[in-house]
Design a protein around this motif. Sequence first.
Motif, PDB file in Angstrom:
ATOM      1  N   GLY A  62       0.815  -1.209   0.000  1.00  0.00           N
ATOM      2  CA  GLY A  62       0.000   0.000   0.000  1.00  0.00           C
ATOM      3  C   GLY A  62       0.849   1.260   0.000  1.00  0.00           C
ATOM      4  O   GLY A  62       1.863   1.342   0.676  1.00  0.00           O
ATOM      5  N   GLU A  63       0.422   2.261  -0.776  1.00  0.00           N
ATOM      6  CA  GLU A  63       1.156   3.512  -0.853  1.00  0.00           C
ATOM      7  C   GLU A  63       0.741   4.493   0.243  1.00  0.00           C
ATOM      8  O   GLU A  63       1.531   5.349   0.635  1.00  0.00           O
ATOM      9  CB  GLU A  63       0.943   4.143  -2.230  1.00  0.00           C
ATOM     10  CG  GLU A  63       1.489   3.297  -3.374  1.00  0.00           C
ATOM     11  CD  GLU A  63       1.279   3.958  -4.720  1.00  0.00           C
ATOM     12  OE1 GLU A  63       0.660   5.038  -4.740  1.00  0.00           O
ATOM     13  OE2 GLU A  63       1.731   3.403  -5.728  1.00  0.00           O
ATOM     14  N   VAL A  64      -0.472   4.409   0.701  1.00  0.00           N
ATOM     15  CA  VAL A  64      -0.975   5.333   1.715  1.00  0.00           C
ATOM     16  C   VAL A  64      -1.552   4.553   2.879  1.00  0.00           C
ATOM     17  O   VAL A  64      -1.903   3.366   2.752  1.00  0.00           O
ATOM     18  CB  VAL A  64      -2.049   6.283   1.128  1.00  0.00           C
ATOM     19  CG1 VAL A  64      -1.443   7.160   0.060  1.00  0.00           C
ATOM     20  CG2 VAL A  64      -3.219   5.491   0.579  1.00  0.00           C
ATOM     21  N   GLU A  65      -1.669   5.237   4.017  1.00  0.00           N
ATOM     22  CA  GLU A  65      -2.290   4.634   5.185  1.00  0.00           C
ATOM     23  C   GLU A  65      -3.806   4.694   5.046  1.00  0.00           C
ATOM     24  O   GLU A  65      -4.366   5.689   4.586  1.00  0.00           O
ATOM     25  CB  GLU A  65      -1.839   5.348   6.456  1.00  0.00           C
ATOM     26  CG  GLU A  65      -0.375   5.134   6.791  1.00  0.00           C
ATOM     27  CD  GLU A  65      -0.003   5.780   8.109  1.00  0.00           C
ATOM     28  OE1 GLU A  65       0.738   5.172   8.899  1.00  0.00           O
ATOM     29  OE2 GLU A  65      -0.445   6.918   8.344  1.00  0.00           O
ATOM     30  N   ILE A  66      -4.462   3.633   5.475  1.00  0.00           N
ATOM     31  CA  ILE A  66      -5.920   3.542   5.405  1.00  0.00           C
ATOM     32  C   ILE A  66      -6.493   3.802   6.787  1.00  0.00           C
ATOM     33  O   ILE A  66      -6.082   3.167   7.771  1.00  0.00           O
ATOM     34  CB  ILE A  66      -6.357   2.157   4.901  1.00  0.00           C
ATOM     35  CG1 ILE A  66      -5.740   1.874   3.522  1.00  0.00           C
ATOM     36  CG2 ILE A  66      -7.871   2.058   4.854  1.00  0.00           C
ATOM     37  CD1 ILE A  66      -6.006   0.464   3.029  1.00  0.00           C
ATOM     38  N   SER A  67      -7.428   4.737   6.881  1.00  0.00           N
ATOM     39  CA  SER A  67      -8.065   5.029   8.157  1.00  0.00           C
ATOM     40  C   SER A  67      -9.011   3.900   8.541  1.00  0.00           C
ATOM     41  O   SER A  67      -9.730   3.362   7.694  1.00  0.00           O
ATOM     42  CB  SER A  67      -8.839   6.353   8.082  1.00  0.00           C
ATOM     43  OG  SER A  67      -7.962   7.423   7.810  1.00  0.00           O
ATOM     44  N   LEU A  68      -9.018   3.570   9.822  1.00  0.00           N
ATOM     45  CA  LEU A  68      -9.854   2.492  10.342  1.00  0.00           C
ATOM     46  C   LEU A  68     -10.914   3.064  11.273  1.00  0.00           C
ATOM     47  O   LEU A  68     -10.658   3.995  12.035  1.00  0.00           O
ATOM     48  CB  LEU A  68      -8.988   1.473  11.096  1.00  0.00           C
ATOM     49  CG  LEU A  68      -7.836   0.848  10.282  1.00  0.00           C
ATOM     50  CD1 LEU A  68      -7.008  -0.050  11.181  1.00  0.00           C
ATOM     51  CD2 LEU A  68      -8.378   0.079   9.079  1.00  0.00           C
ATOM     52  N   SER A  69     -12.092   2.482  11.200  1.00  0.00           N
ATOM     53  CA  SER A  69     -13.212   2.981  12.006  1.00  0.00           C
ATOM     54  C   SER A  69     -13.720   1.963  13.026  1.00  0.00           C
ATOM     55  O   SER A  69     -14.539   2.311  13.881  1.00  0.00           O
ATOM     56  CB  SER A  69     -14.378   3.401  11.104  1.00  0.00           C
ATOM     57  OG  SER A  69     -14.801   2.307  10.296  1.00  0.00           O
ATOM     58  N   ASN A  70     -13.266   0.727  12.948  1.00  0.00           N
ATOM     59  CA  ASN A  70     -13.761  -0.301  13.868  1.00  0.00           C
ATOM     60  C   ASN A  70     -13.000  -0.233  15.201  1.00  0.00           C
ATOM     61  O   ASN A  70     -12.290  -1.146  15.591  1.00  0.00           O
ATOM     62  CB  ASN A  70     -13.631  -1.691  13.240  1.00  0.00           C
ATOM     63  CG  ASN A  70     -12.200  -1.992  12.778  1.00  0.00           C
ATOM     64  OD1 ASN A  70     -11.481  -1.088  12.356  1.00  0.00           O
ATOM     65  ND2 ASN A  70     -11.815  -3.247  12.856  1.00  0.00           N
ATOM     66  N   THR A  71     -13.156   0.884  15.881  1.00  0.00           N
ATOM     67  CA  THR A  71     -12.448   1.109  17.144  1.00  0.00           C
ATOM     68  C   THR A  71     -13.437   1.324  18.285  1.00  0.00           C
ATOM     69  O   THR A  71     -14.590   1.712  18.066  1.00  0.00           O
ATOM     70  CB  THR A  71     -11.527   2.333  17.038  1.00  0.00           C
ATOM     71  OG1 THR A  71     -12.308   3.490  16.703  1.00  0.00           O
ATOM     72  CG2 THR A  71     -10.463   2.130  15.972  1.00  0.00           C
ATOM     73  N   ARG A  72     -12.961   1.099  19.482  1.00  0.00           N
ATOM     74  CA  ARG A  72     -13.733   1.348  20.697  1.00  0.00           C
ATOM     75  C   ARG A  72     -12.899   2.190  21.662  1.00  0.00           C
ATOM     76  O   ARG A  72     -11.671   2.195  21.603  1.00  0.00           O
ATOM     77  CB  ARG A  72     -14.111   0.024  21.379  1.00  0.00           C
ATOM     78  CG  ARG A  72     -15.024  -0.863  20.549  1.00  0.00           C
ATOM     79  CD  ARG A  72     -15.332  -2.175  21.273  1.00  0.00           C
ATOM     80  NE  ARG A  72     -14.146  -3.031  21.381  1.00  0.00           N
ATOM     81  CZ  ARG A  72     -13.503  -3.301  22.500  1.00  0.00           C
ATOM     82  NH1 ARG A  72     -13.914  -2.737  23.657  1.00  0.00           N
ATOM     83  NH2 ARG A  72     -12.448  -4.106  22.520  1.00  0.00           N
ATOM     84  N   PHE A  73     -13.593   2.897  22.550  1.00  0.00           N
ATOM     85  CA  PHE A  73     -12.910   3.774  23.500  1.00  0.00           C
ATOM     86  C   PHE A  73     -13.401   3.501  24.916  1.00  0.00           C
ATOM     87  O   PHE A  73     -14.577   3.178  25.133  1.00  0.00           O
ATOM     88  CB  PHE A  73     -13.154   5.250  23.170  1.00  0.00           C
ATOM     89  CG  PHE A  73     -12.465   5.711  21.910  1.00  0.00           C
ATOM     90  CD1 PHE A  73     -11.184   6.221  21.960  1.00  0.00           C
ATOM     91  CD2 PHE A  73     -13.110   5.622  20.683  1.00  0.00           C
ATOM     92  CE1 PHE A  73     -10.545   6.643  20.805  1.00  0.00           C
ATOM     93  CE2 PHE A  73     -12.491   6.039  19.525  1.00  0.00           C
ATOM     94  CZ  PHE A  73     -11.198   6.551  19.584  1.00  0.00           C
ATOM     95  N   SER A  74     -12.491   3.673  25.849  1.00  0.00           N
ATOM     96  CA  SER A  74     -12.877   3.642  27.259  1.00  0.00           C
ATOM     97  C   SER A  74     -13.384   5.032  27.641  1.00  0.00           C
ATOM     98  O   SER A  74     -13.325   5.976  26.851  1.00  0.00           O
ATOM     99  CB  SER A  74     -11.671   3.265  28.126  1.00  0.00           C
ATOM    100  OG  SER A  74     -10.713   4.318  28.119  1.00  0.00           O
TER     101      SER A  74
END
Length: 455
Positions: A349-361
């Motif tokens: 991959g040439e660029v970083e892909i943003s990820l959305s499957n995250t959780r927060f405390s």
Amino acid sequence: MAGGLVLCGALALCGALALCGALAAEPAPPFRKVDIALDCSYVGEAARGSSSQHPATLVLRDISIRNDGNLGDEAEYKAPQENPDFSSPIVFEASAPSISVPHTESLLHADCGGEEVSCEISPYSFRKAGGRPCRPSWFMATLQLSSGISIALVLRGPHCISQKEEKEHNATLHPKLGIPMSKEGTVLTTVEFQSSSRNTSLRVRLGSSVTLDCHFALAPSSWFFSLEWRRQHRGSGRSLFQYQVGSTSVEAQPKVHVDVVELLTSGDASLSLEEVSVGDEGTYICLLSTSLHQAQHIIQLQVAEPPRVHVIPAVVTFERGVTTTLTCNVAGYYPLDVSVSWTQKTPKGEVEISLSNTRFSSHRQSRDGTYSISSYLSISSATVQAPATYSCHVSHMALAEPISVSARLKAPEQTGSEGLVGTFIATVIFIVVLFIVLGRRAAKPNSEQLLKASE
């Protein structure tokens, strides 16, 4: 904005060698007297207790400036008209024969440096003359520079005169202020008291020490009376330091200090604050009082502590069918606002892909007032190809640029039964191929013998 009495960078682009040589042959004096003209607003009282604004100009006369070679030829202010009417700007000429005006070089070169200067002049006190109300003869000029410098000047204007004195001396009253004005139509004043601060806003880290700047100077006609430093935050106020001339004691809270000797000898009223904590954040007020005047400076103190960021685990090796959770721990930051995001990048991959499957405390607050939060990212070998890099990016106001901490995803390793099965299959394939090759080699001589027998 500062008036155009100085040619910005007039000698900075000294391209004419003859001119430069002439300047070198005749060295300029180290200091030079100039006038500094500032565009201001006069805020006075209107009918029914309301306020009104009127255009004004503040001219600081005969200010001694270090001659760095960038001063223009025109350094003297000339009034635009001799007979101002009610709509004309009010021109205040201010001389300072007994005290020096602070930060004049910053005011003079404000236009050249692209700095904004705001100036407001307002009545400071009222007097009576001949039994009738008299317009104010004292004024307060407040100057603010976009770099954070604040200056307060108390100006003494012409004495109020009665109607009889007005006729006897053939005085001309200013149409707007009702006090005597000069032949050039200006209001002549003198600087009787000045105070200043280099910082209207400060940002400091936890545990550091900081000095809140506050200085003053006053004319011989008055004397210093008292100093108080106050702190206000979220609707509550508290006195931090108090000193009154003649008192044998100083009232001061822990961690704060004012050098009383410097206060009385050089007018340094600065407050030193040690081991800054979250509880020290707020609005600080330097309140100076003399026998005749009072002025204050306001300094906003903000605590900003950058976060510490860690990602665990730092290296991940997947097993098929297993989901792994990456944890980004963000701790020790203040104030509360923080931004956390994740990205993925593969070798192809040439660029970083943003990820959305995250959780927060939820946010957690420690005893020192700082905050912490954790962000979680779940990754599965069923949907992800290894190798890959996962990065946690954290942005905060105390950071010059975001922090990025990464975890590395290694390619799956063959272990246990999967490895044995793979080895067995590879061995079987090798044996089959070997038998085929050997069979072909054995069949080749037989075919040659049959061919010879037939001949």
